[in-house]
Design an enzyme around this catalytic site. Structure first.
Site, mmCIF file in Angstrom:
data_model
loop_
_atom_site.group_PDB
_atom_site.id
_atom_site.type_symbol
_atom_site.label_atom_id
_atom_site.label_comp_id
_atom_site.label_asym_id
_atom_site.label_seq_id
_atom_site.Cartn_x
_atom_site.Cartn_y
_atom_site.Cartn_z
ATOM 1 N N ASN A 1 0.828 -1.209 0.000
ATOM 2 C CA ASN A 1 0.000 0.000 0.000
ATOM 3 C C ASN A 1 0.861 1.257 0.000
ATOM 4 O OD1 ASN A 1 0.578 -0.929 2.653
ATOM 5 N ND2 ASN A 1 -1.098 0.216 3.541
ATOM 6 N N GLU B 1 0.314 5.214 0.851
ATOM 7 C CA GLU B 1 -0.610 6.208 1.416
ATOM 8 C C GLU B 1 -0.250 7.618 0.962
ATOM 9 O OE1 GLU B 1 -0.846 5.344 5.630
ATOM 10 O OE2 GLU B 1 -2.076 3.568 5.210
ATOM 11 N N CYS C 1 -4.332 0.918 -2.008
ATOM 12 C CA CYS C 1 -4.130 -0.385 -1.355
ATOM 13 C C CYS C 1 -3.081 -1.209 -2.101
ATOM 14 C CB CYS C 1 -5.423 -1.185 -1.360
ATOM 15 S SG CYS C 1 -6.712 -0.538 -0.302
ATOM 16 N N GLU D 1 -3.311 -4.271 -3.153
ATOM 17 C CA GLU D 1 -3.850 -5.033 -4.284
ATOM 18 C C GLU D 1 -3.934 -4.149 -5.523
ATOM 19 O OE1 GLU D 1 -5.006 -4.689 -1.240
ATOM 20 O OE2 GLU D 1 -6.300 -6.337 -0.617
ATOM 21 N N CYS E 1 -10.429 -4.838 -0.057
ATOM 22 C CA CYS E 1 -11.541 -3.887 0.124
ATOM 23 C C CYS E 1 -12.391 -3.874 -1.146
ATOM 24 C CB CYS E 1 -10.994 -2.489 0.437
ATOM 25 S SG CYS E 1 -10.367 -1.606 -1.007
ATOM 26 N N CYS F 1 -10.668 -2.561 -4.301
ATOM 27 C CA CYS F 1 -9.670 -3.500 -4.838
ATOM 28 C C CYS F 1 -10.329 -4.695 -5.515
ATOM 29 C CB CYS F 1 -8.730 -3.967 -3.725
ATOM 30 S SG CYS F 1 -7.573 -2.679 -3.235
HETATM 31 N N1 THU Z 1 -5.262 -1.660 2.754
HETATM 32 C C1 THU Z 1 -4.704 -2.414 1.769
HETATM 33 O O1 THU Z 1 -3.630 -2.096 1.244
HETATM 34 N N2 THU Z 1 -5.360 -3.539 1.383
HETATM 35 C C2 THU Z 1 -6.488 -4.017 1.957
HETATM 36 O O2 THU Z 1 -6.989 -5.066 1.563
HETATM 37 C C3 THU Z 1 -7.120 -3.278 3.063
HETATM 38 C C4 THU Z 1 -6.524 -1.956 3.392
HETATM 39 C C5 THU Z 1 -4.540 -0.460 3.203
HETATM 40 C C6 THU Z 1 -5.153 0.867 2.867
HETATM 41 C C7 THU Z 1 -4.544 1.765 3.918
HETATM 42 O O3 THU Z 1 -3.264 2.190 3.452
HETATM 43 C C8 THU Z 1 -4.333 0.846 5.099
HETATM 44 O O4 THU Z 1 -4.413 -0.486 4.593
HETATM 45 C C9 THU Z 1 -5.375 1.026 6.197
HETATM 46 O O5 THU Z 1 -6.649 0.956 5.701
#
Ligand code: THU
Length: 137
Positions: free
Chosen positions: A45, A47, A56, A58, A90, A93
């Site tokens: 991920n 941010e 994310c 994925e 999520c 994704c």
């Molecule tokens: N996140 C992912 O990278 N993949 C997921 O399946 C769920 C959430 C990340 C997004 C954000 O950077 C952090 O996790 C918290 O939500």
């Protein structure tokens, strides 16, 4: 695909999580995509100070694979979060994965690490009746 191969792909996802840029949530996620030709594409991920723009693992993995020219062939998706927290892709994704999978009619297996072991689903179970490339007519 064997259980060992699943474990290897999850290990790749765990390793990818180490490269997460997650200074705001500190929730580091890794994804590993296995393709029919045996290639594995990993990502984490990413941010953003404008929190809602965060990407994310994925999604970044699909972007990396498609930027490499991949158009289908997605067989397995492994996702790993911090301390084996229960994780599954999520909603956004699921839609992003569906685009790549649908290009060749695939329905990849999705593996998510969790407190009680690995959970697995078909993408079509996580996203039934998904809107895909064919939906535009
Ligand atoms: N996140 C992912 O990278 N993949 C997921 O399946 C769920 C959430 C990340 C997004 C954000 O950077 C952090 O996790 C918290 O939500």
């Amino acid at each position: 695909m064997s259980v060992n191969a699943h474990e290897d792909l999850l290990a790749a996802a765990r390793k990818a999580a180490e490269t997460a840029y997650a200074p705001y949530s500190n929730f580091r996620v890794g994804a590993a995509l296995l393709f029919a030709d045996g290639a594995v594409v990993t990502a984490a991920n990413v941010e953003n100070a404008s929190y809602g723009l965060s990407l994310c693992a994925e999604t970044t993995a699909v972007a990396r694979a498609m930027a490499d020219g991949r158009r289908g062939g997605l067989v397995v998706v492994a996702v790993s979060g911090p301390d084996a927290e229960d994780i599954s892709p999520c909603g956004r994704c699921r839609q992003v994965l569906n685009e790549l999978a649908a290009l060749d009619g695939g329905d990849p297996l999705v593996l998510g690490e969790g407190r009680n072991g690995v959970r697995e689903w078909r993408l079509s179970t996580l996203l039934p009746d998904g809107f895909g490339p064919d939906s535009l007519g």
